[in-house]
Motif scaffolding. Structure first.
Motif, PDB file in Angstrom:
ATOM      1  N   THR A 103       0.870  -1.180   0.000  1.00  0.00           N
ATOM      2  CA  THR A 103       0.000   0.000   0.000  1.00  0.00           C
ATOM      3  C   THR A 103       0.896   1.215   0.000  1.00  0.00           C
ATOM      4  O   THR A 103       1.811   1.324   0.829  1.00  0.00           O
TER       5      THR A 103
ATOM      6  N   SER B 248       2.148   4.809  -2.782  1.00  0.00           N
ATOM      7  CA  SER B 248       1.921   5.661  -3.946  1.00  0.00           C
ATOM      8  C   SER B 248       1.927   4.841  -5.233  1.00  0.00           C
ATOM      9  O   SER B 248       2.526   3.762  -5.300  1.00  0.00           O
ATOM     10  N   THR B 249       1.306   5.381  -6.253  1.00  0.00           N
ATOM     11  CA  THR B 249       1.295   4.732  -7.555  1.00  0.00           C
ATOM     12  C   THR B 249       2.717   4.667  -8.114  1.00  0.00           C
ATOM     13  O   THR B 249       3.117   3.671  -8.733  1.00  0.00           O
TER      14      THR B 249
ATOM     15  N   GLY C 291       4.291   1.789  -6.433  1.00  0.00           N
ATOM     16  CA  GLY C 291       3.558   0.590  -6.829  1.00  0.00           C
ATOM     17  C   GLY C 291       4.071   0.026  -8.153  1.00  0.00           C
ATOM     18  O   GLY C 291       4.189  -1.189  -8.336  1.00  0.00           O
TER      19      GLY C 291
ATOM     20  N   ASN D  47      -1.246  -4.338  -5.293  1.00  0.00           N
ATOM     21  CA  ASN D  47      -1.008  -2.915  -5.065  1.00  0.00           C
ATOM     22  C   ASN D  47      -2.280  -2.204  -4.626  1.00  0.00           C
ATOM     23  O   ASN D  47      -3.327  -2.343  -5.275  1.00  0.00           O
TER      24      ASN D  47
ATOM     25  N   LEU E 291      -3.102   1.645  -4.164  1.00  0.00           N
ATOM     26  CA  LEU E 291      -2.344   2.861  -4.465  1.00  0.00           C
ATOM     27  C   LEU E 291      -3.156   4.132  -4.241  1.00  0.00           C
ATOM     28  O   LEU E 291      -4.113   4.138  -3.480  1.00  0.00           O
TER      29      LEU E 291
ATOM     30  N   CYS F 138      -6.046   8.031   1.240  1.00  0.00           N
ATOM     31  CA  CYS F 138      -6.042   7.670  -0.180  1.00  0.00           C
ATOM     32  C   CYS F 138      -7.408   7.930  -0.813  1.00  0.00           C
ATOM     33  O   CYS F 138      -7.514   8.257  -1.980  1.00  0.00           O
TER      34      CYS F 138
ATOM     35  N   SER G 243      -5.212   3.100  -9.331  1.00  0.00           N
ATOM     36  CA  SER G 243      -5.361   3.031  -7.870  1.00  0.00           C
ATOM     37  C   SER G 243      -5.034   1.639  -7.352  1.00  0.00           C
ATOM     38  O   SER G 243      -5.097   1.399  -6.148  1.00  0.00           O
ATOM     39  N   GLY G 244      -4.699   0.718  -8.261  1.00  0.00           N
ATOM     40  CA  GLY G 244      -4.221  -0.575  -7.774  1.00  0.00           C
ATOM     41  C   GLY G 244      -4.971  -1.755  -8.325  1.00  0.00           C
ATOM     42  O   GLY G 244      -5.901  -1.615  -9.127  1.00  0.00           O
TER      43      GLY G 244
END
Ligand code: NAD
Length: 490
Positions: A235, A237-238, A241, A258, A260, A294, A465-466
């Motif tokens: 977990t 930042s992008t 990630g 991820n 993110l 987030c 965002s993951g």
């Protein structure tokens, strides 16, 4: 709380194989509190050698089945005890969290500690209630579909909710029978280290849960590159990630999950019957945790006819979140995590001015005399979706208000973002609410509210965002392998 803070014993050493350890090479870094920049002590600056020790300990614990081999009812009991230990240490953990990263003590007590404990307790309850499957195959054979723990899980977490983010990884990973090596953020290492001690006190065998603090490019990279780590639960930042995939590609193709960043859209239609409540919700959700969430609703899209009135309503809420001493029990908005983060947030505020957005509230540094890092809750109007402050995650108490004319335009603007973590639609037209909720590209969509949350539902994002989902039973998917076993029936 200030007096108790002075008396607190703070230990920045790793927890490996159930023991507190200095770094192999003896290196430490100095940690300061964002409240007033007071020194909190030396923290282990973990390197590859420390990570290797921790991963070996975790691997040994997995291989000899001291954890995975326990009956589910026993693992459940031990995890429940772990949750009870967390609650038992509530005040100490809350104080550590507040000193470490600046959040108001009232929320560390009422949100962070109980949420972390509830997460562990919830996964504990699940351990002996999940069944595997038998496939509907022809009579000639039996096919069992089972889930197995993966082995060693590397968890790398950020500083904004240090305990909760750790618990979201630990809960399902440990419940499934894995061992864990956790690398907390260098900006907030202390509560994770205490959690590891509490786990051992609860009876979880040493080696099952290890914590090595240190910097991302050192300890973090070593963990994500380690050949004996089977999956990374990340977990953050992008930007970082992306690196997790690189590390996996360069090492053992470990699974990467991820969670993110975000730039969540909050859509307010003029048919909503209580826009004052919507405005209070924007402020409450945006300024909670100093805006360092987030899922903060940082892009507020408002229908033309009510946009000016709505912006004024949000601005009128801002003074209720005046920055204060996080150790004062009445404070709503505390310190940003460090000077770097404060400078980043102030530079975004400058960018907003330069691109022509209008500040309706806040916009400045606050409480500089304390030596800590505070920024006023800031409301920008006249923002357009192309501006830097609308495109990039600020991660501070700064919200931008953007106008739209039609439902189609609102959806297009909301989805015009590289992120897709959460969104909210405010409308009393039930058809519109459903239509828009379906059209929004986000992992969670709220209707006429923003703050509802529970361990029972997945949390995670679309797009950049993951890819993983924390929380709920779905999180088990990340930390287990599916196995099919065919048995011939003669
Ligand atoms: P970050 O990406 O800078 O750091 C996160 C973690 O990664 C830290 O432990 C850090 O030490 C480590 N790290 C940094 N560089 C690394 C590297 N090169 N190799 C390995 N590890 C490395 O993020 P942050 O500033 O700590 O946290 C804020 C970010 O986290 C925001 O973008 C926020 O949106 C995101 N976040 C997401 C969620 C979610 O569930 N989606 C929840 C909380 C925070």
């Amino acid at each position: 709380w200030a007096q108790r803070a002075n008396a607190l014993r703070i230990d920045g050493r790793s927890v490996i194989d159930g023991k507190r350890l200095d770094a192999v090479d003896g290196q430490t870094f100095a940690k300061h509190s964002p409240i007033d920049n007071r020194p909190l002590g030396a923290v282990v600056r973990g390197q590859a050698a420390d990570i290797d020790l921790a991963v070996r300990s975790a691997r040994a614990a997995f291989t000899d089945r001291r954890w995975a081999g326990k009956a589910p009812a026993v693992r459940k009991k031990l995890l429940q005890r772990f949750a009870e230990k967390i609650l038992g240490a509530k005040e100490e953990l809350a104080l550590l969290e507040t000193l470490d990263m600046g959040k108001p003590i009232q929320y560390a007590l009422s949100v962070d500690v109980p949420s972390a404990a509830r997460c562990i307790a919830w996964y504990a309850e699940a351990v002996d209630k999940i069944y595997d499957e038998i496939a509907p195959t022809p009579d000639t054979a039996l096919a069992l579909i089972t889930r197995e723990p993966m082995g060693v899980i590397g968890a790398i977490v950020p500083w904004n909710y240090p305990m909760i983010m750790a618990a979201w990884k630990l809960g399902p990973a440990l419940a499934a029978g894995n061992s864990v090596v956790l690398k907390p953020s260098e900006k907030s290492p202390y509560t994770a280290l205490r959690l590891a001690e509490l786990a051992v006190e609860a009876g979880i065998p040493p080696g099952v849960f290890n914590v090595v603090p240190g910097y991302g490019h050192e300890a973090g990279e070593a963990l994500a590159m380690h050949m004996e780590v089977d999956a990374i639960g990340f977990t953050g930042s992008t930007r970082v990630g992306r690196r997790m995939y690189e590390y996996a590609g360069k090492s053992n193709l470990k699974r990467v999950y991820n969670e993110l960043g975000g730039k969540s859209a909050f859509l307010v239609f003029k048919d909503h019957e209580d826009i004052a409540r919507a405005a209070r919700t924007v402020a409450g959700s945006m300024f909670f945790n100093q805006g360092e969430s987030c899922n903060a609703p940082s892009r507020v899209l408002v229908q033309d006819d009510i946009a000016d009135e709505f912006a004024q309503m949000v601005a009128a809420e801002a003074p209720k979140y005046a920055p204060g001493d996080p150790l004062n029990a009445a404070t709503e908005l505390g310190a940003l995590v460090d000077e770097t983060q404060m400078r980043t947030v102030l530079s975004y505020i400058d960018a907003g001015h330069q691109e022509g957005a209008k500040v309706l509230a806040g916009g400045r540094q606050a409480r500089a005399e304390t030596g800590g890092f505070y920024v006023e809750p800031t409301v920008f109007a006249d923002v357009n979706n192309g501006m830097k402050i609308a495109r990039e995650e600020i991660f501070g108490p700064v919200v931008g208000i953007i106008r739209f004319k039609s439902e189609e335009e609102a959806v297009a603007l909301a989805n015009n973002s590289s992120y897709g973590l959460q969104a909210s639609v405010w409308s009393h037209n039930i058809n519109r609410a459903h239509r828009v909720a379906r059209a929004l590209k986000a992992g969670t969509v709220h209707v006429n509210q923003y703050d509802e949350d529970d361990i029972t539902v997945p949390f995670g994002g679309f797009k950049q965002s993951g890819n993983g989902r924390d929380k709920s039973l779905h999180a088990f998917d990340k930390y287990t392998e599916l196995k099919t076993t065919w048995i011939r029936l003669d």
